[in-house]
Write a protein that holds these residues in place. Structure first.
Motif, PDB file in Angstrom:
ATOM      1  N   THR A 191      36.165  71.765  45.912  1.00  0.00           N
ATOM      2  CA  THR A 191      35.969  70.514  45.181  1.00  0.00           C
ATOM      3  C   THR A 191      36.887  69.439  45.741  1.00  0.00           C
ATOM      4  OG1 THR A 191      37.581  71.182  43.493  1.00  0.00           O
ATOM      5  CG2 THR A 191      35.269  71.726  43.091  1.00  0.00           C
ATOM      6  N   ARG A 192      36.626  68.202  45.334  1.00  0.00           N
ATOM      7  CA  ARG A 192      37.396  67.071  45.833  1.00  0.00           C
ATOM      8  C   ARG A 192      38.010  66.231  44.724  1.00  0.00           C
ATOM      9  NH1 ARG A 192      37.550  69.702  49.374  1.00  0.00           N
ATOM     10  NH2 ARG A 192      36.745  69.504  51.516  1.00  0.00           N
ATOM     11  N   SER A 193      37.939  66.683  43.488  1.00  0.00           N
ATOM     12  CA  SER A 193      38.516  65.930  42.387  1.00  0.00           C
ATOM     13  C   SER A 193      40.035  65.907  42.494  1.00  0.00           C
ATOM     14  CB  SER A 193      38.109  66.566  41.053  1.00  0.00           C
ATOM     15  OG  SER A 193      38.845  65.999  39.983  1.00  0.00           O
ATOM     16  N   ARG A 194      40.632  64.814  42.079  1.00  0.00           N
ATOM     17  CA  ARG A 194      42.090  64.740  42.111  1.00  0.00           C
ATOM     18  C   ARG A 194      42.727  65.660  41.069  1.00  0.00           C
ATOM     19  NH1 ARG A 194      43.419  58.788  39.482  1.00  0.00           N
ATOM     20  NH2 ARG A 194      42.224  59.037  37.558  1.00  0.00           N
ATOM     21  N   TRP A 195      41.911  66.148  40.115  1.00  0.00           N
ATOM     22  CA  TRP A 195      42.399  67.069  39.090  1.00  0.00           C
ATOM     23  C   TRP A 195      42.236  68.520  39.499  1.00  0.00           C
ATOM     24  CZ3 TRP A 195      45.034  64.427  35.671  1.00  0.00           C
ATOM     25  CH2 TRP A 195      44.655  63.121  35.371  1.00  0.00           C
ATOM     26  N   ARG A 196      41.753  68.803  40.688  1.00  0.00           N
ATOM     27  CA  ARG A 196      41.434  70.179  41.063  1.00  0.00           C
ATOM     28  C   ARG A 196      42.662  71.085  41.113  1.00  0.00           C
ATOM     29  NH1 ARG A 196      41.438  67.116  45.676  1.00  0.00           N
ATOM     30  NH2 ARG A 196      42.413  67.981  47.565  1.00  0.00           N
ATOM     31  N   THR A 247      28.756  66.479  48.049  1.00  0.00           N
ATOM     32  CA  THR A 247      29.277  65.290  47.409  1.00  0.00           C
ATOM     33  C   THR A 247      29.043  64.046  48.210  1.00  0.00           C
ATOM     34  OG1 THR A 247      31.412  65.724  48.426  1.00  0.00           O
ATOM     35  CG2 THR A 247      31.072  66.592  46.209  1.00  0.00           C
TER      36      THR A 247
END
Length: 285
Positions: A191-196, A247
């Motif tokens: 994934t690429r979310s900053r919350w990952r 994405t």
């Protein structure tokens, strides 16, 4: 069209998913081998307790924190101990299964990579269970630890003499921790979310649970992390392009189409608009 003008065959935007029936059979086979391997490692009671004393003394020699420090936090109330026992009993398999299903549906390349890593770690762990049977700290009187599952519930284990469904002398390495750590790493990579990075809370909580419930030593988790590190080094990860296809593939395709259209318009302008001819000398006089 000749070889110079014929367009190259377009590569698929995302890797093809492995056949679902084959994957179900493979995962079921791996689970069966896992259960069979744990059964083969059972029955070494004396050796398991000798190894447990050696591990306990090794941790004290290494000045690792006592497992009792974590357990004391759980024993402040029945609710915390019961929640930890429930987490240990119910999260391990469902979380790993949900992780693999999500990757299979959304990130096929990362699914294949993660499945191979988990299979390698599990196979190595089974070999270590056979070579080094180890009683958990809840069984070792020298630790002074409480078997929280037996006292507070729920428990997934029965008495070792009558428990034929699991091998309770397979503490090292901890597959609870090894699988949880791989789930976090796999989701961070896929994934690429900053919350990952918050996915690391899963192995951290798992570590506190397996130690606080006295099902594992610190060294069990360290051994699992070491095996996972070796597996990650040996199993090549998916290419970044494959992971980003889900994405950024649409935006990349739109940008490519826009650029192609712009280039086409420029080319047509060069063909249809005649070049300006230089005026002859003396014209207009």
């Amino acid at each position: 069209m000749n070889a110079r003008t014929e367009p190259a065959e377009a590569e698929p935007a995302t890797p093809a998913r492995p056949p679902v029936v084959r994957e179900l059979l493979l995962v079921a086979g791996l689970f069966a081998v896992y259960k069979l391997g744990r059964q083969l490692a059972a029955g070494h009671t004396g050796e398991a307790f000798r190894d447990a004393r050696d591990v306990w003394h090794a941790e004290r020699w290494l000045h690792l924190p006592g497992e009792g420090t974590v357990q004391s936090l759980l024993l402040h109330g029945d609710g915390l101990a019961e929640a930890a026992n429930a987490y240990y009993a119910t999260v391990h398999f469902p979380a790993t299964l949900a992780f693999l299903v999500w990757l299979y549906l959304r990130r096929p390349a990362h699914y294949t990579w993660s499945r191979r890593v988990l299979a390698a770690v599990t196979a190595a762990a089974l070999l270590l269970h056979l070579a080094f049977p180890l009683a958990p700290p809840r069984m070792l009187a020298a630790t002074g630890l409480v078997d929280t599952a037996r006292v507070y519930g729920p428990s997934v284990y029965g008495p070792p003499q009558t428990d034929h469904l699991s091998n309770q002398f397979a503490a090292m390495p901890s597959l609870h921790f090894g699988w949880a750590l791989m789930v976090a790493i796999g989701l961070i990579v896929a994934t690429r979310s900053r919350w990952r990075w918050l996915w690391l809370l899963h192995p951290l909580l798992t570590l506190l649970v397996i130690v606080g419930t006295a099902n594992h030593y610190w060294l069990d988790a360290i051994a699992a992390a070491a095996l996972l590190g070796v597996a990650l080094a040996l199993v090549p990860p998916p290419r970044r392009a494959a992971g980003a296809a889900g994405t950024g593939g649409s935006a990349g395709a739109a940008g490519t189409a826009s650029a192609a259209a712009e280039a086409g318009r420029d080319a047509r302008a060069l063909v249809l608009v005649p070049a300006e001819r230089p005026a002859p000398v003396g014209a207009g006089r």
